[in-house]
Design an enzyme around this catalytic site. Sequence first.
Site, mmCIF file in Angstrom:
data_model
loop_
_atom_site.group_PDB
_atom_site.id
_atom_site.type_symbol
_atom_site.label_atom_id
_atom_site.label_comp_id
_atom_site.label_asym_id
_atom_site.label_seq_id
_atom_site.Cartn_x
_atom_site.Cartn_y
_atom_site.Cartn_z
ATOM 1 N N SER A 65 0.821 -1.200 0.000
ATOM 2 C CA SER A 65 0.000 0.000 0.000
ATOM 3 C C SER A 65 0.864 1.263 0.000
ATOM 4 C CB SER A 65 -0.948 -0.050 1.208
ATOM 5 O OG SER A 65 -1.932 0.943 1.137
ATOM 6 N N HIS B 31 -7.620 -5.615 0.419
ATOM 7 C CA HIS B 31 -6.410 -4.796 0.574
ATOM 8 C C HIS B 31 -5.556 -5.232 1.768
ATOM 9 C CE1 HIS B 31 -4.109 -1.147 -0.348
ATOM 10 N NE2 HIS B 31 -4.037 -0.916 0.956
#
Length: 368
Positions: free
Chosen positions: A136, A341
């Site tokens: 990320s 995610h």
Amino acid sequence: MITSYGYPLETHVATTADGYLLTMHRIPYGRAPGSGQGPDKPIVFLQHGLLSSSADWVVIGPESGLAYLLADRGYDVWMGNARGNTHSRAHIHIDPDRRAFWDFSWHEIAVFDLPAMIDFALRTTRQTKLHYVGHSQGTTTLFIMLSLRADYNDVILSAHALAPVAFMSNLRSPFIRAFSPFVDSLDTITSLLGMNEFMPSNDMMQRGGYTLCRDTSSFQEVCANALFLIGGFNSAELNRTQLPYIMANAPAGSATKQLVHYGQLHNSGHFRQFDHGLIGNLQIYGSFSPPDYPVERITAPIALHFSDNDWLAAVEDVHKLRVRLPNLIGAFRVPMAEFNHLDFCWAINVRNLLYNRVISLIDRFNDE
């Protein structure tokens, strides 16, 4: 967590050019036969995402945690901590209680923190190159560093971007979408109110996260759903037994400007520097709009690892990045439609679904 499993641990502190003191955690070798101490062991540097820390790579234990798997494979594992998180709340002369300490976004993490930590690891080991794995925000900062500091392209043997975040027009996360329309006023208001740190970690937060999210707690599903609202729903891959340990280490704190900057990316459709407003941009950049990051200049070999159910790194946005990278190893889709995610760090089957492939690619580039 690391020493409790019988792995060696070293703690180091790197100082950035602008004075931040960054804690780095190192697992110099593993427990598996043949992974012991020795000179010139290849380095893998791991960098966490927003509101996270080095704990992301070890919290799920040695059977699946990427740091342990790499150490047992024979790699020298270094884990960075960006300025402002739980382990890097220090500066050579600015107190973290002062507003000036928090006057940064992930741009500064890319330009100052990553180079400082990478240089420290290489200098300590007397090596010249390393492998990089980021998740990320750890990918956002990688792309910026390699775009703006060209010499670091030569340092990277291979880079692996897990849930790569650069372009954000198509994100689905309510976490970002909720405040994006107000992002300009949010930056001003939080500064005026002195809310320069976002979701800081402290003893109360750590104990509360552990207590509220453990198996015996009626709030455990509230904890799980809070994570799902950020990164996407995938209940089957979240280990509820590990959840209290995850929540005791996350969130790990960040500057509010880091969140504001991501909101700006969503609004603009660009991968670009912080927007200070028309007058501020003119003073700082010499133009009314912030400059885009020139990702086309990146020459280091990069592998993108993405998933269909990632609410922060949408497939369309990953594709927009992919076509701009001139030295792409490949774009690899996680073979599970529900993979989200945060599964890139904590999923029950993350080893088989993702990490085995990442390690295989690292092995390949290590042998070249």
